[in-house]
Structures are given as C-alpha cells and as structure tokens.
Design an enzyme around this catalytic site. Structure first.
Site, short mmCIF file in Angstrom:
data_model
loop_
_atom_site.label_atom_id
_atom_site.label_comp_id
_atom_site.label_asym_id
_atom_site.label_seq_id
_atom_site.Cartn_x
_atom_site.Cartn_y
_atom_site.Cartn_z
N TRP A 28 61.24 -27.84 7.25
CA TRP A 28 62.62 -27.61 6.80
C TRP A 28 63.59 -27.43 7.97
CZ3 TRP A 28 58.39 -24.79 5.24
CH2 TRP A 28 58.18 -23.56 5.88
N GLU A 41 63.87 -21.78 1.53
CA GLU A 41 64.19 -20.35 1.42
C GLU A 41 63.62 -19.75 0.14
OE1 GLU A 41 65.26 -18.07 3.30
OE2 GLU A 41 65.68 -19.35 5.01
N LEU A 84 51.88 -21.24 -5.91
CA LEU A 84 52.77 -20.45 -5.04
C LEU A 84 53.09 -19.09 -5.64
CD1 LEU A 84 55.61 -22.68 -3.52
CD2 LEU A 84 53.98 -21.25 -2.30
#
Ligand code: SF4
Length: 374
Positions: A28, A41, A84
């Site tokens: 990123w 983020e 995640l």
C-alpha cells in the site's frame, strides 16, 4: 505540555529521515492511491502488517477500484475478508464505498467532512487516509503512536482515560511537520511497531531518543500504563451439522453483533450443568428440526475476546421439521462444494474443512469397498 518549534522540527526531521531508511516495504506504500490506502488502513486495524499483506493483495486483485467494491455483493466482500476477523470493518468498507460511488466519487475524496460522515471512518482512519493520500496536515493516534508519544513526553497517566487521550491527540498534532505529513504519521506508527515496542524498546536505535523523557528517566517499561489483564472465561458450545440429501444446513447471523452477516452451522453455548446431548436437543428444537442420532465430528477450540470456547461439533441427519430462524437472518441448504462460496468465521471454516475431509473419506470408503470385497 508545550512543544517548542525547535523540538517539533527536530523530532519530525529525525523521524522522517529514519522512516525513509527503515520503512518496511508494503504494497500500500507503492503509490498514493487513496482507495488502496483506505483498504490498508481498515485491514490494519487490530491486525499485524505481515498478516494483512496477502489479504490486501488478494482483495485488491478482486476489487482494484472503489467502483468494483461498490458494485460487488456484500457476501463476496465478506468472503474475501474471511480469516482477517473483525468483519464489521469489511461491511463498513463496502457500505462506505457504495455511498461514495452513489455520490459520484471514484475514490476517497480530499474532504474531511465527507469522509468523517462515512461508515467506519473514525477520527484515526479519516486522518490516516487523508494525510497519506493528500498530505493533509492532520494527526493520527493509534496503539503504536500512542505508546511512542506517552514515552516521548513521559506521560504516566492511563492513555485510555478520555482526558489523557485528548492530550495525546494534541501532542500528535503539535509535532506534525509542515509537509510530508502522511510519511510523518506513518513514521510514528512504524517507530512504535519496530523500535518503540511494548516490551524491551530498542532505545539505542531510536532516532528521537535525545527528546525522550522515558529514556532519560529509564521508565520505558512503566510507560504507558498497562490495562489490567482481564480474566478469561471458559465456554462450552455444541454445533450441529445437519445433513439432508447431500446438503447441509447453514444459517446466516443477524446484521449486528459478532460475525454479523456471516454464515455458520448452528451452534450455541451449553447451559450450566447441561450435557452435550441435552444441549444438542435444545439446539435442534430452537431451529425447529428433528434429526436422527448424532455422531461426533470434531472439537474446535478458539478464543473471542476473553472467552475461550470449546465447540463440540456433531453431525446428524434431518428427519422432519421446518427451519425456524430463531434470531438468524436466513438459512440455506447447500452442498459441500458450495461451502467455499459462503463467508464463514475462522472456527466455522475449520468445521467446514473437517466436514469436507470426513465426506471425502466416506466417499473413498464407498468406492474402495467393492474392490476390497471383490
Ligand atoms: Fe521509545 Fe526508547 Fe525511542 Fe523513547 S527512546 S521513543 S522509549 S524507543
């Protein structure tokens, strides 16, 4: 607490120089695409960089632009997020992308007011994205930068207290440079992740040690004040894989709460002193089904916050009844092959894999047996 202009200049110059030499290579940071920065983020909240990288790359391959995710189905977004954890983040990301897309935006706009009104954008996320993407002069504060600031300025009060937290936000703003704000904010977090670590900070390698009050007082290990460890609670659950003509029952969790919108095999906690059989009968009764005798499939252990859960998983064959939602959003009878298309929590995915493995073994057994007998 006053930060003098020379202190600010020295801290920011040292941190930026250190960051340019020591920042980890992560996908990123390859450009300043606001959408990519936003996704990173969101993924990085509560999650380590090394864990995020493969998820980020896979997610961006499937949803390379804001328009792609906005037009996708929520279930597909959750499926790409699977593993995640903290799935609320994925749902907020998807909702915010739809909102922006509907408003004609092709990416996250350089507008703090618009961004702060979107789902999932708190003060930290909005400032992190806009400072990195547009070099907006706004501060950030998260676990790593908070630890650095507490030590740098010798703050011995609990940073979880609202007033202390506000003081930290002010300090984070007071040390911002005039330019390269995005890099500076990342530098503060990177320093906390790599050098000013929770235990045994590497002060001899720290670019701002000359300004650090904790270092000069030798109080690095007392700052920041740690939260009291919360006692863990053991929970026993029963889960049932109900089979019906080569299909299995999956139920979808409600829109709010833990694992919102995800799918799972029905399960619930056992009551105090309740046996596994009694808990299984109660579960089947809750979802309106009667089944044949159940057989053990697996025992899966996992943790959710302070709860240490032992989930005993059974398999049973449907006999009669109509599925009652009992708080679930919906249900589906699906084949083993289709399990891959449904977003499941990590323990439920483990159960699905166990089921697939036992089905494969059963099929192999059926195929092998004629040869064996012949
Ligand atoms: Fe952290 Fe040590 Fe650097 Fe102070 S000198 S900011 S305690 S690593």
């Amino acid at each position: 607490m006053i930060v003098t202009p020379s202190q600010r200049q020295s801290i920011s110059r040292r941190l930026l120089t250190w960051f340019r030499r020591n920042a980890r290579v992560v996908p990123w940071r390859s450009n300043r695409d606001p959408y990519r920065i936003w996704v990173s983020e969101v993924m990085l909240q509560q999650t380590q960089v090394a864990t995020v990288i493969p998820y980020f790359e896979r997610f961006l391959r499937r949803f390379p632009t804001l328009a792609e995710i906005a037009m996708a189905d929520e279930q597909e977004v959750l499926r790409y997020w699977e593993g995640l954890g903290y799935y609320r983040r994925a749902r907020s990301l998807w909702r915010a992308a739809r909102h922006l897309n509907d408003g004609g935006h092709q990416t996250v706009p350089d507008d703090l007011e618009v961004v702060r009104a979107l789902p999932g954008f708190g003060r930290y996320t909005a400032n992190a994205v806009l400072s990195q993407a547009y070099d907006r002069r706004v501060p950030i504060l998260e676990a790593n930068s908070q630890r650095v600031l507490c030590r740098l300025f010798g703050i011995k009060k609990d940073p979880r207290e609202a007033l202390v937290r506000e003081q930290l936000w002010q300090l984070s703003e007071a040390i911002l440079p005039a330019r390269s704000v995005g890099d500076f904010n990342q530098a503060l977090m990177e320093l906390g992740a790599l050098v000013c670590t929770p235990s045994q900070p590497k002060c001899s390698a720290c670019p701002v040690r000359a300004h650090c009050q904790a270092n000069s007082q030798g109080s690095q290990n007392e700052i920041p004040v740690r939260a009291k460890a919360t006692a863990t609670v053991a929970v026993n659950e029963v889960a049932i894989v109900v089979g019906r003509r080569n299909q299995f029952l999956l139920v979808q969790r409600p829109d709010e709460g833990l694992w919102a919108g995800m799918w799972e095999f029905p399960h619930h906690p056992l009551e105090s002193m309740e046996s596994l059989d009694a808990g299984a009968r109660r579960l089947l009764s809750t979802i309106g089904l009667e089944c044949g005798p159940s057989i053990p499939l697996d025992v899966i252990r996992h943790s959710v916050t302070r709860f240490r859960i032992t989930m005993t998983c059974l398999q049973a064959t449907y006999r009669v009844g109509v599925v009652r939602l009992a708080g679930y959003r919906s249900f589906a009878w699906i084949s083993a092959e289709d399990l891959a298309h449904y977003p499941l929590s990590a323990p439920q995915r483990r159960l699905a894999r166990r089921l697939m493995a036992s089905n494969t073994l059963a099929r192999q057994g059926r195929v092998r047996s004629p040869k064996a007998s012949g």
